[in-house]
Enzyme design. Sequence first.
Site, mmCIF file in Angstrom:
data_model
loop_
_atom_site.group_PDB
_atom_site.id
_atom_site.type_symbol
_atom_site.label_atom_id
_atom_site.label_comp_id
_atom_site.label_asym_id
_atom_site.label_seq_id
_atom_site.Cartn_x
_atom_site.Cartn_y
_atom_site.Cartn_z
ATOM 1 N N ASP A 141 0.838 -1.201 0.000
ATOM 2 C CA ASP A 141 0.000 0.000 0.000
ATOM 3 C C ASP A 141 0.869 1.245 0.000
ATOM 4 O O ASP A 141 0.544 2.261 0.620
ATOM 5 C CB ASP A 141 -0.929 -0.016 1.224
ATOM 6 N N LYS A 144 2.671 2.976 -6.094
ATOM 7 C CA LYS A 144 2.230 1.969 -7.067
ATOM 8 C C LYS A 144 3.366 1.493 -7.942
ATOM 9 O O LYS A 144 3.412 0.353 -8.352
ATOM 10 C CB LYS A 144 1.081 2.508 -7.918
ATOM 11 N N ASP A 169 -3.252 -2.969 -2.414
ATOM 12 C CA ASP A 169 -4.296 -1.964 -2.471
ATOM 13 C C ASP A 169 -4.160 -1.165 -3.772
ATOM 14 O O ASP A 169 -3.121 -1.187 -4.427
ATOM 15 C CB ASP A 169 -4.192 -1.016 -1.266
ATOM 16 N N ASN A 170 -5.224 -0.491 -4.151
ATOM 17 C CA ASN A 170 -5.214 0.483 -5.259
ATOM 18 C C ASN A 170 -4.898 -0.112 -6.629
ATOM 19 O O ASN A 170 -4.262 0.537 -7.472
ATOM 20 C CB ASN A 170 -4.226 1.616 -4.962
ATOM 21 N N GLU A 199 -11.178 4.507 -1.042
ATOM 22 C CA GLU A 199 -11.562 4.805 0.346
ATOM 23 C C GLU A 199 -12.406 6.082 0.428
ATOM 24 O O GLU A 199 -12.087 7.104 -0.166
ATOM 25 C CB GLU A 199 -10.325 4.950 1.256
HETATM 26 C C1 LIG Z 1 -3.698 10.098 -3.034
HETATM 27 C C2 LIG Z 1 -4.750 9.558 -3.936
HETATM 28 N N1 LIG Z 1 -5.429 10.464 -4.647
HETATM 29 C C3 LIG Z 1 -6.431 10.076 -5.464
HETATM 30 C C4 LIG Z 1 -6.752 8.752 -5.597
HETATM 31 C C5 LIG Z 1 -6.051 7.800 -4.878
HETATM 32 C C6 LIG Z 1 -5.035 8.195 -4.039
HETATM 33 C C7 LIG Z 1 -4.323 7.168 -3.237
HETATM 34 C C8 LIG Z 1 -5.099 6.186 -2.583
HETATM 35 C C9 LIG Z 1 -4.466 5.205 -1.835
HETATM 36 O O1 LIG Z 1 -5.173 4.238 -1.193
HETATM 37 C C10 LIG Z 1 -3.059 5.177 -1.709
HETATM 38 N N2 LIG Z 1 -2.465 4.206 -0.968
HETATM 39 C C11 LIG Z 1 -1.150 4.210 -0.837
HETATM 40 N N3 LIG Z 1 -0.337 5.134 -1.432
HETATM 41 C C12 LIG Z 1 -0.843 6.111 -2.207
HETATM 42 O O2 LIG Z 1 -0.076 6.922 -2.750
HETATM 43 C C13 LIG Z 1 -2.292 6.172 -2.373
HETATM 44 C C14 LIG Z 1 -2.922 7.161 -3.143
HETATM 45 MG MG LIG Z 2 -3.960 2.612 -0.567
#
Ligand SMILES: Cc1ncccc1-c1cc(O)c2nc[nH]c(=O)c2c1
Ligand SMILES: [Mg+2]
Length: 214
Positions: A141, A144, A169-170, A199
């Site tokens: 997490d 990316k 995640d993501n 989230e």
């Molecule tokens: C920051 C952000 N902005 C828009 C859309 C998604 C995100 C986002 C969402 C996450 O769950 C993340 N987890 C780990 N590291 C990240 O950089 C990160 C970034």
């Molecule tokens: Mg994340």
Amino acid sequence: MDQSKEQRILNSVSYNAIKGDAESVLDCIDKYCSQKEWAMNVGDEKGLILDKIVKEADPTVALELGTYCGYSAVRIARLLKPSAHLFSIEFNAEFVPIAKEIIEIAGLEDKVTILEGHAQDIIPQLKTKYNVDTLDFVFLDHWKDRYAPDTILLEQYGLLRKGSILLADNIGFPGAPDFLKHVRNNEHYECTHYPSHLEYMKAPDAMEKAVYLG
Ligand SMILES: Cc1ncccc1-c1cc(O)c2nc[nH]c(=O)c2c1
Ligand SMILES: [Mg+2]
């Protein structure tokens, strides 16, 4: 100097959560980040998928890449058996003390070790410096672009064993295409896709489970 968003999240936990009660810490962060200020915690919806996979893995040694404020560290550590431990790697020095404090408010400081630095620098030290043999569960997490190279590092340093479970995640947003390319259609991994949402938002996101087959 103005407080950071992460400091404001800690203030909210410190004021509203019940000391030693991990669930109340999670609820407090979810409430604050859905009502006041969005933050990149794995959150309550994807958190249920994380819970499910952690229970399935029942890890003795777990690793998290990307501590942030400690939300998922609390989420994971609250499910660990007495002898189990979570190592969590965070490179942003501003987040480390906040995460430590939030984990302590949850009463889980003995279950979690936060390692400050870049995953690519710390992963090679896990066996020698932190006495890790192999990892039973890894939550990816962090950044990316680092999912794939850090997974390869875990392989190369012999930190994965037959049955080690990776959860990322993501996968939907921001997305980790090279990680998916590495684990899917790879005879060394068995993958499962979990569609969900970003989230605290309606935007689609997803998690990917990759079981290492040795
Ligand atoms: C920051 C952000 N902005 C828009 C859309 C998604 C995100 C986002 C969402 C996450 O769950 C993340 N987890 C780990 N590291 C990240 O950089 C990160 C970034
Ligand atoms: Mg994340």
